[in-house]
Design an enzyme around this catalytic site. Structure first.
Site, short mmCIF file in Angstrom:
data_model
loop_
_atom_site.label_atom_id
_atom_site.label_comp_id
_atom_site.label_asym_id
_atom_site.label_seq_id
_atom_site.Cartn_x
_atom_site.Cartn_y
_atom_site.Cartn_z
CE LYS A 65 -2.34 3.68 1.16
NZ LYS A 65 -2.09 4.41 1.36
N PRO A 66 1.10 2.41 -0.92
CG PRO A 66 1.33 2.34 -3.91
CD PRO A 66 0.58 1.30 -2.56
CD GLU A 86 -1.59 9.79 1.33
OE1 GLU A 86 -2.68 10.70 2.12
OE2 GLU A 86 -1.68 8.55 1.97
CD GLU A 126 12.59 4.06 8.76
OE1 GLU A 126 11.46 4.71 9.36
OE2 GLU A 126 13.44 4.17 8.12
CB CYS A 150 13.47 8.05 8.21
SG CYS A 150 14.24 6.69 7.61
#
Length: 480
Positions: free
Chosen positions: A178-179, A181, A254, A288
């Site tokens: 599920k990438p 949007e 993560e 991140c």
């Protein structure tokens, strides 16, 4: 109507490219000019339910294939990705504003992951356990876990996807991708490539849609055995809360970071400036593990800040394969608003703006690389992850003082220290409460564990240890 550069992309479910059952679509916006660059099929609740069921069926088939047959399919997919490397890199560039040079890391990350885990899974053997009384024989056995659901952040579309896809496929698990949007285009193209090579049905699924139609149903379903994610701590908390309503699942997450960047009085100043600047300019600071809080010894803070300003002045902002910019736009308008708010708050809390500080006028989500210094080191804004090209620099006097400041965060992903003294480096290596401590340099690779402590996550991405998330363990004991 103007033809969109990447046209329209379909969901990839049960080995086929399909439209959403309700024919709903979603526009992918290029952050460089704020114009649509593609449309994607936008999954319905019905599509999500079907995806879960077919992923369950896909797992039953995939997990029972001879391991060499699985690895042959993985290699076939890897080769197909390499054949389409330019298309994939351009899709990343247009969906989230990454520079052409920056997109190479995404591409090599997914191909390296597929190769690395194909090699690493062959090294896994059942672990014998000694029987103290000599009456039984014991083995600790690994088997494919089941269906994994992967929620992916927008900042590294294919790198994030590859970190999940590689170990899942090698371990024999199926996976629903599920990438975000904000950058779903490259993931949907991966679905197209899977369809082109007739990858086994249900093993890989790609879909994106509204929270209530996709995100929550994926979590609440009893089918997934693992929920894995790369994204914010807040998102991780929501996913865990949603998924525990129906069944006990594994988690590998993560989450956000608040990386300290510590420059001691004996540091190689030029090295620290070069690395600190590169980490803030790279991917427009949307990393991140990018330094969030620069703790610089009071004797060096003016030189360090001046060095960063000089580097930032030479940073070329822009977009396009031929233009060769150093830094592209932020990925979405929300990011611009957030970063601008952090800059404004930092100044209100006593920060001195030395360079940058604003979004660029005109189209696109560009934000100037920014340097802000403080004359004190206890500042509330330091508790907020920036996720943009902003350096907040504060002074310190002693290593005992700065270790308290560095650890004063709920996050614990990456950290950086610069010093020429081995005892000082050992002190920080032991005392920093972060999943990664980088001393006088930076290195990331698929074989190196990547993970956080505290609110920065559970489990690891990369390295052989990531395989453990996608493998079920059981003890087999036989009486002699």
């Amino acid at each position: 109507m103007e033809q969109l550069k990447f046209g329209h992309k379909k969901l990839y479910i049960d080995g086929a490219l399909v439209e959403a059952s309700n024919n709903k679509t979603f526009e992918v916006i290029c952050p460089a000019d704020e114009k649509p660059t593609a449309t994607i099929a936008w999954a319905s609740l019905e599509d999500t339910k079907r995806a879960l069921k077919t992923a369950e069926s896909g797992f039953k088939t995939w997990s029972k294939l001879p391991i060499q047959e699985r690895l042959d399919w993985i290699d076939k997919l890897r080769n197909k990705i390499i054949e389409n490397s330019d298309l994939l890199r351009e899709s990343i560039m247009y969906e989230m504003g990454k520079t052409w040079e920056g997109s190479e890391e995404d591409l090599t990350s997914i191909t390296n992951s597929l190769q690395y885990y194909s090699e690493e899974i062959l090294k896994r053997n059942d672990i014998p356990i000694e029987d103290k009384e000599g009456t039984h024989e014991h083995h600790f056995v690994s088997q494919p876990l089941g269906v994994a659901v992967a929620f992916l952040a927008y900042n590294f579309p294919l790198l994030n996807l590859g970190f999940k896809l590689g170990p899942a496929l090698a371990a024999g698990s199926s996976i629903i991708l599920k990438p975000s949007e904000f950058s779903p285009l490259s993931a949907y193209i991966i679905g197209e490539l899977c369809a082109e090579i007739n990858f086994p049905k249900g093993v890989i699924t790609v879909l994106c849609g509204d929270l209530n139609d996709v995100g929550i149903p994926l979590c609440e379903s009893k089918i997934p055995r693992l929920i894995t994610m790369i994204g914010s701590t807040e998102t991780a908390q929501k996913l865990i809360a949603q998924s525990t309503k129906t069944s006990i699942k594994r988690y590998s997450m993560e989450c956000g970071g608040n990386a300290p960047f510590i420059v001691c009085k004996d540091a190689d100043l030029e090295l620290a400036i070069n690395i600190g600047t590169a980490l803030k300019v790279g991917n427009s600071g949307q990393i991140c593990v990018a330094p969030n809080r620069f703790f610089v010894h009071e004797s060096l803070i003016e030189k360090f800040a001046a060095g960063m300003v000089e580097k930032f002045k030479g940073t070329k902002l822009g977009f396009g394969r031929e233009n060769k910019p150093d830094m592209g736009p932020l990925t979405n308008k929300q990011s611009v608003i957030k970063v601008q708010g952090i800059v404004d708050t930092a100044v209100k809390q006593g920060g001195k703006l030395l360079y940058g500080g604003s979004a660029l006028e005109g189209s696109g989500y560009y934000f100037e690389p920014t340097v802000i210094t403080f004359n004190k080191n206890e500042v509330e804004i330091l508790q907020h992850e920036i996720f943009g090209p902003v350096a907040l620099i504060v002074p310190f006097k002693t290593k005992e003082e700065v270790i308290v400041l560095a650890n004063n965060t709920d996050a614990g992903l990456a950290s950086y220290v610069f010093s020429k003294d081995e005892e000082t480096l050992d002190f920080f290596a032991n005392a920093l409460e972060f999943g990664e401590v980088q001393l006088n340099g930076v290195k990331y690779d698929i074989y190196l564990p990547h993970g956080g402590v505290k609110n920065s996550g559970i489990g690891v991405d990369c390295s052989t240890y990531a395989l453990d998330d996608y493998l079920a363990k059981k003890r087999v004991t036989k009486a002699l």
